[in-house]
Design an enzyme around this catalytic site. Structure first.
Site, PDB file in Angstrom:
ATOM      1  N   GLY A 116     -16.090  12.232 -41.177  1.00 42.28           N
ATOM      2  CA  GLY A 116     -14.859  11.655 -40.626  1.00 42.28           C
ATOM      3  C   GLY A 116     -14.242  10.659 -41.595  1.00 42.28           C
ATOM      4  N   VAL A 148     -14.644   2.928 -57.420  1.00 45.34           N
ATOM      5  CA  VAL A 148     -15.661   3.716 -58.143  1.00 45.34           C
ATOM      6  C   VAL A 148     -15.051   4.241 -59.442  1.00 45.34           C
ATOM      7  CG1 VAL A 148     -17.055   5.834 -58.078  1.00 45.34           C
ATOM      8  CG2 VAL A 148     -16.934   4.363 -56.048  1.00 45.34           C
ATOM      9  N   ARG A 167     -16.327  18.916 -43.178  1.00 42.27           N
ATOM     10  CA  ARG A 167     -17.751  19.088 -42.856  1.00 42.27           C
ATOM     11  C   ARG A 167     -18.090  20.509 -43.304  1.00 42.27           C
ATOM     12  NH1 ARG A 167     -15.957  15.867 -38.125  1.00 42.27           N
ATOM     13  NH2 ARG A 167     -16.900  13.828 -38.407  1.00 42.27           N
ATOM     14  N   CYS A 168     -19.051  20.634 -44.242  1.00 38.25           N
ATOM     15  CA  CYS A 168     -19.261  21.910 -44.935  1.00 38.25           C
ATOM     16  C   CYS A 168     -20.544  22.609 -44.472  1.00 38.25           C
ATOM     17  CB  CYS A 168     -19.305  21.647 -46.440  1.00 38.25           C
ATOM     18  SG  CYS A 168     -19.662  23.109 -47.414  1.00 38.25           S
ATOM     19  N   ASP A 186     -23.524   9.026 -41.641  1.00 37.95           N
ATOM     20  CA  ASP A 186     -24.939   9.434 -41.715  1.00 37.95           C
ATOM     21  C   ASP A 186     -25.110  10.917 -42.056  1.00 37.95           C
ATOM     22  OD1 ASP A 186     -23.987  10.150 -39.258  1.00 37.95           O
ATOM     23  OD2 ASP A 186     -25.762   9.537 -38.138  1.00 37.95           O
ATOM     24  N   GLY A 187     -24.229  11.787 -41.553  1.00 38.49           N
ATOM     25  CA  GLY A 187     -24.324  13.218 -41.878  1.00 38.49           C
ATOM     26  C   GLY A 187     -24.141  13.439 -43.373  1.00 38.49           C
ATOM     27  N   THR A 208     -17.529   4.904 -42.561  1.00 38.45           N
ATOM     28  CA  THR A 208     -17.362   5.419 -41.191  1.00 38.45           C
ATOM     29  C   THR A 208     -16.853   4.293 -40.305  1.00 38.45           C
ATOM     30  OG1 THR A 208     -18.548   6.090 -39.183  1.00 38.45           O
ATOM     31  CG2 THR A 208     -19.879   5.055 -40.868  1.00 38.45           C
ATOM     32  N   ASP A 244     -17.597   3.957 -37.343  1.00 34.59           N
ATOM     33  CA  ASP A 244     -18.592   3.704 -36.289  1.00 34.59           C
ATOM     34  C   ASP A 244     -19.506   2.506 -36.557  1.00 34.59           C
ATOM     35  OD1 ASP A 244     -17.527   5.954 -35.233  1.00 34.59           O
ATOM     36  OD2 ASP A 244     -19.232   7.258 -35.615  1.00 34.59           O
ATOM     37  N   ASP A 270     -22.388   2.527 -37.844  1.00 32.36           N
ATOM     38  CA  ASP A 270     -23.737   2.852 -37.360  1.00 32.36           C
ATOM     39  C   ASP A 270     -24.728   3.134 -38.488  1.00 32.36           C
ATOM     40  OD1 ASP A 270     -22.528   5.179 -38.160  1.00 32.36           O
ATOM     41  OD2 ASP A 270     -23.193   6.373 -36.453  1.00 32.36           O
ATOM     42  N   ARG A 277      -3.210  -4.267 -21.645  1.00 26.41           N
ATOM     43  CA  ARG A 277      -3.370  -5.409 -20.737  1.00 26.41           C
ATOM     44  C   ARG A 277      -2.056  -5.764 -20.044  1.00 26.41           C
ATOM     45  NH1 ARG A 277      -7.145  -8.673 -19.478  1.00 26.41           N
ATOM     46  NH2 ARG A 277      -8.548  -8.164 -21.183  1.00 26.41           N
ATOM     47  N   MET A 302     -13.983   5.218 -30.045  1.00 25.28           N
ATOM     48  CA  MET A 302     -14.930   6.059 -30.785  1.00 25.28           C
ATOM     49  C   MET A 302     -16.232   5.305 -31.051  1.00 25.28           C
ATOM     50  SD  MET A 302     -12.904   8.385 -33.489  1.00 25.28           S
ATOM     51  CE  MET A 302     -12.100   9.903 -32.965  1.00 25.28           C
ATOM     52  N   GLY A 303     -17.119   5.948 -31.758  1.00 26.24           N
ATOM     53  CA  GLY A 303     -18.399   5.321 -32.076  1.00 26.24           C
ATOM     54  C   GLY A 303     -19.554   6.274 -31.885  1.00 26.24           C
ATOM     55  N   ARG A 304     -19.217   7.486 -31.468  1.00 21.00           N
ATOM     56  CA  ARG A 304     -20.230   8.521 -31.214  1.00 21.00           C
ATOM     57  C   ARG A 304     -21.352   7.936 -30.366  1.00 21.00           C
ATOM     58  NH1 ARG A 304     -21.392  11.786 -36.318  1.00 21.00           N
ATOM     59  NH2 ARG A 304     -19.302  12.573 -35.996  1.00 21.00           N
TER      60      ARG A 304
HETATM   61  O1  F6P Z   1     -18.038   9.535 -37.156  1.00 18.78           O
HETATM   62  C1  F6P Z   1     -16.811   9.004 -36.883  1.00 18.78           C
HETATM   63  C2  F6P Z   1     -16.186   9.599 -35.668  1.00 18.78           C
HETATM   64  O2  F6P Z   1     -14.951   8.998 -35.631  1.00 18.78           O
HETATM   65  C3  F6P Z   1     -16.936   9.440 -34.344  1.00 18.78           C
HETATM   66  O3  F6P Z   1     -16.785   8.188 -33.753  1.00 18.78           O
HETATM   67  C4  F6P Z   1     -16.352  10.554 -33.522  1.00 18.78           C
HETATM   68  O4  F6P Z   1     -17.247  10.966 -32.532  1.00 18.78           O
HETATM   69  C5  F6P Z   1     -16.156  11.623 -34.524  1.00 18.78           C
HETATM   70  O5  F6P Z   1     -15.979  10.982 -35.772  1.00 18.78           O
HETATM   71  C6  F6P Z   1     -15.012  12.568 -34.245  1.00 18.78           C
HETATM   72  O6  F6P Z   1     -14.810  13.335 -35.369  1.00 18.78           O
HETATM   73  P1  F6P Z   1     -13.950  14.662 -35.525  1.00 18.78           P
HETATM   74  O7  F6P Z   1     -12.917  14.677 -34.458  1.00 18.78           O
HETATM   75  O8  F6P Z   1     -13.381  14.574 -36.884  1.00 18.78           O
HETATM   76  O9  F6P Z   1     -14.905  15.791 -35.385  1.00 18.78           O
END
Ligand code: F6P
Length: 326
Positions: free
Chosen positions: A14, A26, A75-76, A106-107, A129, A131, A133, A158, A173-175
């Site tokens: 993401g 970099v 994502r490959c 992390d992926g 990310t 998240d 995390d 609000r 978000m935040g998985r």
């Molecule tokens: O990893 C980041 C993140 O934004 C998560 O919080 C969310 O679950 C996920 O990516 C959604 O990703 P996508 O819609 O790109 O599959």
């Protein structure tokens, strides 16, 4: 330094605001230290398909302020197979790339760890990310910007929540991590946060209702972390409709709005420091580590530690939210 002349850089998973600032850092730090740089497009996919081009300093001009990633991301599936990784390695050698810098979550770092082990390739990861995390860094690139996007949205919600005296569930978000939800709730003055880290311990909805927000307030905002564990905002709104029909409930899902936008100063500085440190690490002969910043110091975190160790939520923050939302 094990004879490294040229590095490859890619963004994966993401996207997160600040990834461009990291690409810039970099690239510029590598060139400053006499290394060649190649940009790899669409994450690991570009390694497999050979979408790679030489980067000069000008390629990264005027991008520090941009959200998203100029290298694109993906994502490959192929990279998850040994055959795909072999093709990636062959392409890397063909392009004269000696080491990789991977910016992602992390992926993406899991992919880097496997690739590094299989082919003995020096890989350096940067935590990118929203998240937050990843273990071993105080914050990840993009998290602060996403948090600020949440605040902007919740401040607006609000207004309407107060006018209509409604209970709002706002999903962020935040998985499976509650950092955005918990800190988003503290910073926006929300009444509660529902986070996956606490889901097995208490019925977070019941606790919130039991605490009796109606004693002093006619409207309320609850930030819910998206997650299979919590069931997300819709799940809680449905529960309230059934269990507490006296409340007028609405749901807002912030979704991918949180992933875009110009990075905050915090994320730009973080990305710049991490990017420069990635090149220092390569020059020092480091390999297969994620670069993090903890207590304002650059740290090297082995991939296995960064990925496998769950970054804990501070209970102190849960208490702060509880105390301040009476
Ligand atoms: O990893 C980041 C993140 O934004 C998560 O919080 C969310 O679950 C996920 O990516 C959604 O990703 P996508 O819609 O790109 O599959």
């Amino acid at each position: 330094m094990a004879n490294i002349k040229c590095i490859g850089i890619l963004t994966s998973g993401g996207d997160a605001p600040g990834m461009n600032a990291a690409i810039r850092a970099v690239t510029r730090a590598a060139i400053y230290n006499g290394l060649g740089v190649k940009g790899i497009y669409r994450g690991y996919k570009g390694l497999v398909t050979g979408e790679i081009s030489e980067f000069r300093s000008q390629n990264v001009s005027n991008i520090i302020q941009l959200g998203g990633t100029i290298l694109k991301t993906a994502r490959c599936k192929e990279f998850m197979t040994p055959e795909g990784r072999q093709i990636a390695y062959d392409n890397m050698k063909k392009e004269g790339i000696d080491a990789l810098v991977i910016i992602g979550g992390d992926g993406s770092l899991t992919g880097a760890r496997i690739f590094a082990e299989e082919f003995d390739v020096p890989c350096i990861g940067l935590p990118g990310t929203i998240d937050n995390d990843l273990y071993g860094t105080d914050t990840t690139i993009g998290y602060d910007t996403a948090l600020n996007t949440i605040l902007e949205a919740v401040d607006k919600i609000r207004d309407t929540a107060t006018s209509h005296e409604r209970l709002f569930f706002v999903e962020v978000m935040g998985r499976d991590a509650g950092f955005l939800a918990l800190n988003g709730a503290i910073a926006s003055g929300a009444e509660a946060a529902i986070i996956p880290e606490l889901d097995t311990e208490v019925d977070q909805l019941e606790e919130f209702i039991k605490n009796g927000f109606r004693k002093s307030k006619n409207s309320s905002i609850v930030i819910v972390a998206e997650s299979g564990l919590t069931g997300g905002a819709m799940h809680y709104a449905d529960r309230v409709k059934n269990e507490y029909p006296e409340y007028d409930v609405r749901v807002t899902i912030l979704g991918h709005v949180q992933r875009g936008g110009s990075p905050t100063a915090h994320d730009r500085i973080l990305a710049s420091r991490l990017g420069a440190a990635a090149i220092d690490a390569i020059m020092e002969g480091q390999r297969n580590v994620m670069i993090g910043i903890e207590n304002d110091e650059v740290v090297y975190v082995p991939f296995t530690k960064a990925i496998k160790n769950n970054k804990p939520i501070k209970l102190e923050l849960v208490n702060v939210l509880r105390e301040l939302s009476i």
